[in-house]
Design a protein around this motif. Structure first.
Motif, mmCIF file in Angstrom:
data_model
loop_
_atom_site.group_PDB
_atom_site.id
_atom_site.type_symbol
_atom_site.label_atom_id
_atom_site.label_comp_id
_atom_site.label_asym_id
_atom_site.label_seq_id
_atom_site.Cartn_x
_atom_site.Cartn_y
_atom_site.Cartn_z
ATOM 1 N N ASN B 95 0.243 -7.641 -8.211
ATOM 2 C CA ASN B 95 1.336 -7.959 -7.273
ATOM 3 C C ASN B 95 0.973 -8.883 -6.122
ATOM 4 O OD1 ASN B 95 2.985 -6.120 -8.692
ATOM 5 N ND2 ASN B 95 2.104 -4.415 -7.547
ATOM 6 N N ASN B 96 -0.270 -8.838 -5.633
ATOM 7 C CA ASN B 96 -0.536 -9.453 -4.336
ATOM 8 C C ASN B 96 -0.844 -10.943 -4.424
ATOM 9 O OD1 ASN B 96 -0.159 -6.919 -3.410
ATOM 10 N ND2 ASN B 96 -2.132 -6.730 -2.359
ATOM 11 N N GLY B 97 -0.632 -11.624 -3.308
ATOM 12 C CA GLY B 97 -0.784 -13.071 -3.283
ATOM 13 C C GLY B 97 -2.205 -13.566 -3.089
ATOM 14 N N ASP B 98 -3.086 -12.718 -2.552
ATOM 15 C CA ASP B 98 -4.465 -13.185 -2.285
ATOM 16 C C ASP B 98 -5.299 -13.080 -3.553
ATOM 17 O OD1 ASP B 98 -4.414 -10.429 -2.348
ATOM 18 O OD2 ASP B 98 -5.744 -10.165 -0.614
ATOM 19 N N GLN B 99 -4.856 -13.822 -4.559
ATOM 20 C CA GLN B 99 -5.425 -13.682 -5.898
ATOM 21 C C GLN B 99 -6.880 -14.125 -5.974
ATOM 22 O OE1 GLN B 99 -4.043 -12.790 -9.221
ATOM 23 N NE2 GLN B 99 -2.907 -11.495 -7.791
ATOM 24 N N LEU B 100 -7.197 -15.262 -5.378
ATOM 25 C CA LEU B 100 -8.570 -15.763 -5.505
ATOM 26 C C LEU B 100 -9.556 -14.835 -4.804
ATOM 27 C CD1 LEU B 100 -10.574 -17.881 -6.473
ATOM 28 C CD2 LEU B 100 -10.023 -19.250 -4.453
ATOM 29 N N ARG B 101 -9.148 -14.308 -3.646
ATOM 30 C CA ARG B 101 -10.014 -13.358 -2.955
ATOM 31 C C ARG B 101 -10.305 -12.153 -3.866
ATOM 32 N NH1 ARG B 101 -11.406 -12.502 2.221
ATOM 33 N NH2 ARG B 101 -10.015 -14.166 2.901
ATOM 34 N N GLN B 102 -9.284 -11.675 -4.521
ATOM 35 C CA GLN B 102 -9.492 -10.530 -5.413
ATOM 36 C C GLN B 102 -10.372 -10.889 -6.606
ATOM 37 O OE1 GLN B 102 -6.079 -7.969 -6.383
ATOM 38 N NE2 GLN B 102 -4.845 -9.363 -5.157
ATOM 39 N N ARG B 103 -10.159 -12.102 -7.149
ATOM 40 C CA ARG B 103 -10.971 -12.487 -8.309
ATOM 41 C C ARG B 103 -12.446 -12.627 -7.932
ATOM 42 N NH1 ARG B 103 -9.637 -14.796 -13.353
ATOM 43 N NH2 ARG B 103 -11.873 -15.034 -13.682
ATOM 44 N N VAL B 104 -12.697 -13.205 -6.753
ATOM 45 C CA VAL B 104 -14.094 -13.386 -6.342
ATOM 46 C C VAL B 104 -14.710 -12.022 -6.019
ATOM 47 C CG1 VAL B 104 -15.621 -14.401 -4.616
ATOM 48 C CG2 VAL B 104 -13.748 -15.752 -5.583
ATOM 49 N N ALA B 105 -13.953 -11.151 -5.363
ATOM 50 C CA ALA B 105 -14.470 -9.799 -5.104
ATOM 51 C C ALA B 105 -14.771 -9.080 -6.417
ATOM 52 C CB ALA B 105 -13.454 -8.995 -4.282
#
Lengths: 482, 534
Positions: B95-105
């Motif tokens: 759902n969330n917009g901070d996709q790249l942050r989540q992918r890198v995490a």
């Protein structure tokens, strides 16, 4: 693609119920046997090797321990709180060794002369003295890559090489060199052991009853039949990338295996098609079917070995008269709290209990279906662990370790190889200086020799040097335990 | 960006394209989109219970066995296990917009691994995973420092309460082997120095690092029915950083890597840690070792040496174009270098380019593409276990798969191929069948994880009315453009259309259009083009 809601619900239920089986009780299985079908017609010349990998590095000093007064004292003086009491060791008659009490189920196999402990085995390029080890540069061929590292030493054991960049396993290479009908069959994941240059291991579900069916395949419903055809055609087409080609090869292989082996994989203890002799051998590890639930097995390794037992009983469906199997049990990396509130319980004791009970059941199952002398089971592990315990009631990464081989063809009831001298800084310890006196043993038997002994029995004598490229470096090619 | 560029970048930098995301990306350059993503925040782990599991003193079992614990429904699940975090993870990813942050995490999480297989204490794993989200575009040195001082990692790899008298080597070894430099000397381009493995360290080095890292215990705040052991340490507690215990810290001089670096005698534990981290960040292996793994997690399993070298240079310089603060280990610079490299952005990728979409990303990308929703539950113990990727529960610190797993029949490696096999090949298809069913069956209205195929059914129904001869091709192409950024290859496309058209009112009743959409979903999201991200 409908989607038969009934079948989907049932599958879902079966899966979920299998996750909660631990809560169910224990009972006898004898009266529940649906079928006493004997094993399939035996191939006159059938042999199987069964590898059990102990991931994490088994503390083999606490797996099989000297019982003579001199060496037991050496052991206890260094192992201190981790030392198993001498009286607790399961004495192996006519030897100076005893097993960890958790392995008591293996004593009858020893007594029958079918269990062979093999001492101080590990990755070696060629026989290696301590003097050579100390003098050779770290880049020397004589020093195996990345000693004491889990992932690398797993690769060296599974590939029987000394280079951590090796891609293929010794099971996979043997399968390809012998042109066996089946690749290595694993019920314990994709370990490197079964990987060949061209061939992937056949990895099957690790627990009985897990299906290998493709939903919507083999349907009587015309649109589903078209869907199956379309999917097969899609995976049959050449791809624009190497990884996609590998993916579609796996997909086609999976479909072929699905139609061939699903009926065997779906057999559960006490269920339709179950073999009485197998269920009887595993009885103490089986929670029998009750209240609409399938029969299940109580430990992960017993599930895997039950799967292998079924596949060997149905070896004609696996195909070929030479088959190599792979199972695994993890959790042996006991850096801390290796023992519980006493040295006789805790993590290592529980792991060995799971190992010993499952392996003994499997051994009995093979005898029960008339395959006792056709199946040889052996252990592998990343490494043995340090003789010196650390300050967290654990042990660190070592090198050589002791292994167990059992089966009807095994020349057991005696031990093979030399137990390392239990002396810190002694002839078998890699260490000299004070900082390194942890007791990490330089192996006396190479993985190549261990593997060659097994493969020689298996009938791979003609391809030994292909399967084991470093075997030529060992004047003694086989150890004679089988 | 073109449609195909946007879909490709979405697969590399998000948990999967949606039609809205792709439309937005097409209005931007890749660099601008990446920069915007790096500024985005919002995803947190917040579910599950608190630190009470490490603060109780009643005898007789876990906190869940105490009077207070017995009053909590699903006590173990919500206070000890990773189960609540699984819901957070999948909800955030879908759902969330901070996709790249989540992918890198998520990529970092697979390098500096902890696992709920061995760790119990939901709040601790929550802290650890929030730390990775916070530091996704920070500096790798800070990640290593926080990881080293994390009481969860301290517990997981035995470095909490590690005493100078006979220290264990667990954390020191994996810090070197997995988290920083690896076992073999590398060129800047990630290739082996001499073509063979020249060891980066020996066992003496491991022991020296182990000694230098002794003398840390849990942060204050914990309590236990059994007291705190050994004497002089704090009880297990997972909030905050570990604290030093001078009496347990080794104070001899210790040799680091390279041999010219040392921890001088009588250095306190915090300063010794800084010297340890300095030595690892200065080691020539760290940039290519970590950089290559980030490429493998985000873009391609077999990057060219030149691509690895460009990323390693960005890691070391801390700068890539306008990205990064200019300090060695800058992750914003490194991630930008990974995603904006010509090899990642090529519209004509080589035959060796790409990566197998791992199960977690198959779950999220199908849900995102098909307007789905999830609470995460079925993606753990059921589908996660079935496909060998149960989030938060990798089997060991070695993650779900090694970075160098060989793909038989090719000269390539494919990390996710280590959990792909005959069994999981079939279960990937069964996952799509299950999701199609649960998303449309009338008795599954309340299913928490499902697709919403209705917009596709409605559009298809309209197209059938307007131009029946083209409608199925349009449906298959619409899904393909979303899933892989292009129409499927000729065979797959014609087979998909044939299979979709096999469903009719005669054989399927009134649901035939819905079945057609489901069939199209199975073919497109089951296609090799979707499985291999290129």
């Amino acid at each position: 693609m409908k989607a038969n809601p009934l079948s989907m619900n049932r599958r879902q239920l079966l899966r979920l119920s299998a996750l909660s089986t631990a809560a169910l009780g224990l009972g006898g299985v004898g009266g529940l046997m649906m079928s006493t079908r004997s094993a399939r017609a035996q191939a006159a010349d059938y042999k199987a090797l069964v590898c059990i990998f102990l991931y994490g590095g088994n503390d083999s000093l606490n797996t099989i321990t000297p019982t003579d007064a001199t060496r037991y004292k050496q052991y206890a003086d260094v192992r201190k709180t981790l030392a198993l009491p001498q009286s607790s060791l399961v004495a192996l008659g006519n030897s100076e060794y005893g097993l960890h009490p958790s392995l008591a189920a293996l004593k009858p196999v020893w007594d029958a002369g079918k269990l062979a402990p093999v001492f101080n085995v590990g990755p070696l390029f060629s026989p290696l003295t301590k003097d050579q080890y100390r003098k050779e540069p770290e880049t020397s061929d004589l020093i195996p890559d990345a000693l004491f590292s889990h992932s690398d030493q797993q690769v060296l054991w599974e590939s029987s090489t000394t280079e951590s960049v090796t891609r293929t396993g010794w099971g996979g290479r043997t399968s390809e060199a012998m042109q066996l009908a089946s690749p290595v069959v694993s019920v314990g994941g994709n370990g490197r052991f079964g990987v060949g240059a061209l061939q992937v291991p056949l990895v099957l579900p690790g627990w009985p009853g897990a299906s290998l069916k493709v939903d919507g395949f083999s349907s009587q419903w015309q649109p589903q039949q078209v869907g199956e055809q379309a999917m097969r055609a899609m995976y049959g087409a050449p791809q624009d990338s190497d990884l996609a080609d590998a993916f579609t090869r796996q997909q086609r292989f999976a479909f072929e295996v699905s139609s061939r082996l699903t009926s065997v994989l779906e057999i559960t203890p006490g269920g339709t098609g179950a073999t009485a002799a197998i269920d009887n051998a595993f009885a103490s590890l089986i929670t029998p079917p009750a209240n609409g639930n399938q029969g299940t097995l109580k430990t992960d390794l017993s599930q895997q070995l039950y799967q292998i037992a079924k596949l060997i009983a149905a070896n004609d469906r696996v195909q070929g008269t030479r088959q190599i199997y792979f199972a695994q049990i993890g959790g042996f990396d006991t850096h801390d709290n290796q023992i519980g509130d006493t040295v006789l319980n805790g993590r290592h004791a529980e792991l060995l209990k799971e190992l010993g009970d499952a392996v003994a059941a499997f051994y009995n199952a093979m005898a029960g279906i008339g395959y006792g002398d056709k199946v040889t089971t052996f252990t592998q592990s990343d490494f043995g662990r340090t003789f010196t315990p650390n300050n967290n009631r654990g042990t660190d990464h070592g090198w050589g370790g002791h292994h167990l081989v059992l089966g009807g063809a095994v020349k057991g009831g005696t031990t093979y190889g030399e137990y390392p001298a239990l002396v810190l800084g002694g002839p078998d310890d890699v260490g000299v200086d004070a900082w390194e006196l942890q007791g990490r043993w330089i192996p006396k038997i190479g993985v190549d020799q261990y593997a060659a002994t097994l493969l020689n029995w298996f009938g791979a004598g003609a391809v030994l040097d292909t399967a084991l490229p470093n075997l030529k470096n060992f004047p003694t090619r086989t150890i004679g335990f089988v | 960006m073109s449609q195909q560029d946007a879909v490709r970048l979405a697969h590399q930098a998000t948990f999967g394209p949606t039609e809205a995301l792709v439309a937005d990306m097409q209005t931007k350059t890749a660099a601008d989109w990446v920069a915007q993503q790096m500024a985005a925040t919002g995803s947190r782990y917040g579910s599950g219970g608190g630190d009470v599991v490490h603060k109780y003193t009643e005898q007789g079992g876990t906190y869940c066995d105490t009077a207070a614990g017995k009053a909590i429904p699903n006590c173990w699940r919500d206070l000890y296990s990773s189960w609540p975090l699984m819901g957070d993870f999948y909800k955030n990813a879908v759902n969330n917009g901070d996709q790249l942050r989540q992918r890198v995490a998520y990529a970092l999480k697979q390098i500096v691994v902890i696992s709920a297989v061995d760790i119990e204490g939901t709040y601790g794993m929550r802290n650890y995973n929030n730390m990775l989200l916070d530091n996704a575009f920070g500096n790798y040195r800070d990640v290593l420092k926080k990881v080293t001082l994390s009481p969860v990692m301290g517990d997981y790899l035995s470095n909490s309460n590690n005493d100078k008298a006979s220290p264990n080597e667990n954390y020191a070894r994996e810090l070197l082997q997995l988290f920083s430099i690896g076992t073999c000397e590398l060129n800047l381009d990630g290739t082996l120095k001499t073509g063979k493995c020249v060891p980066t360290y020996n066992n003496e080095n491991v022991r020296e690092y182990a000694y230098a890292l002794t003398g840390w215990t849990y942060p204050a705040g914990g309590a236990s029915p059994w007291g705190c052991w050994p004497q002089g340490t704090n009880c297990r507690y997972y909030t905050g950083d570990m604290v030093s215990v001078a009496a347990m810290h080794d104070t001899q001089a210790r040799k680091l890597l390279p041999v010219t670096k040392t921890v001088p005698a009588n250095t306190a534990a915090p300063q010794a840690l800084e010297l340890v981290l300095d030595s690892l960040m200065a080691h020539p292996n760290t940039a290519p070792f970590i950089g290559k793994q980030l490429i493998q997690h985000l873009v391609t399993s077999n990057p060219s040496p030149a691509y690895v070298q460009r990323v390693a240079q960005a890691f070391s310089a801390g700068k890539f174009a306008s990205f990064g603060a200019g300090r060695n280990g800058d992750l914003a610079a490194t991630v930008a270098a990974v995603l904006l490299d010509t090899e990642a952005r090529s519209t004509q990728p080589a035959r060796t380019f790409g990566r197998l979409r791992e199960p977690v990303q198959m779950f999220t990308s199908t849900l995102r593409a098909l307007n789905g929703k999830t609470d995460g539950e079925i993606l753990g113990w059921w589908w996660g276990e079935t496909l060998s990727q149960h989030i938060f529960r990798p089997p060991t610190v070695f993650n779900y798969y090694p970075p160098d797993y060989p793909v038989a029949g090719t000269p390539l490696v494919g990390p996710a191929f280590a959990i792909h096999n005959a069994n999981t090949a079939i279960e990937r298809i069964n996952f799509l069948s299950y999701m199609n069913w649960v998303s449309t069956a009338s008795d599954q209205a309340n299913a928490a994880t499902k697709f919403n195929l209705q917009p596709f059914v409605d559009a298809y129904t309209a197209d059938l009315g307007a131009s029946p001869a083209d409608a199925t091709a349009k449906l298959v192409d619409r899904l393909s453009m979303l899933a892989v950024g292009a129409p499927l290859p000729a065979t797959a496309r014609s087979e998909a259309i044939r299979a979709v058209d096999a469903w009719t009112q005669n054989n399927a009743g009134d649901s035939w259009r819905s079945y057609r959409v489901q069939q199209a979903v199975t073919m497109v999201f089951g296609s090799p083009q979707f499985a291999i991200v290129r």
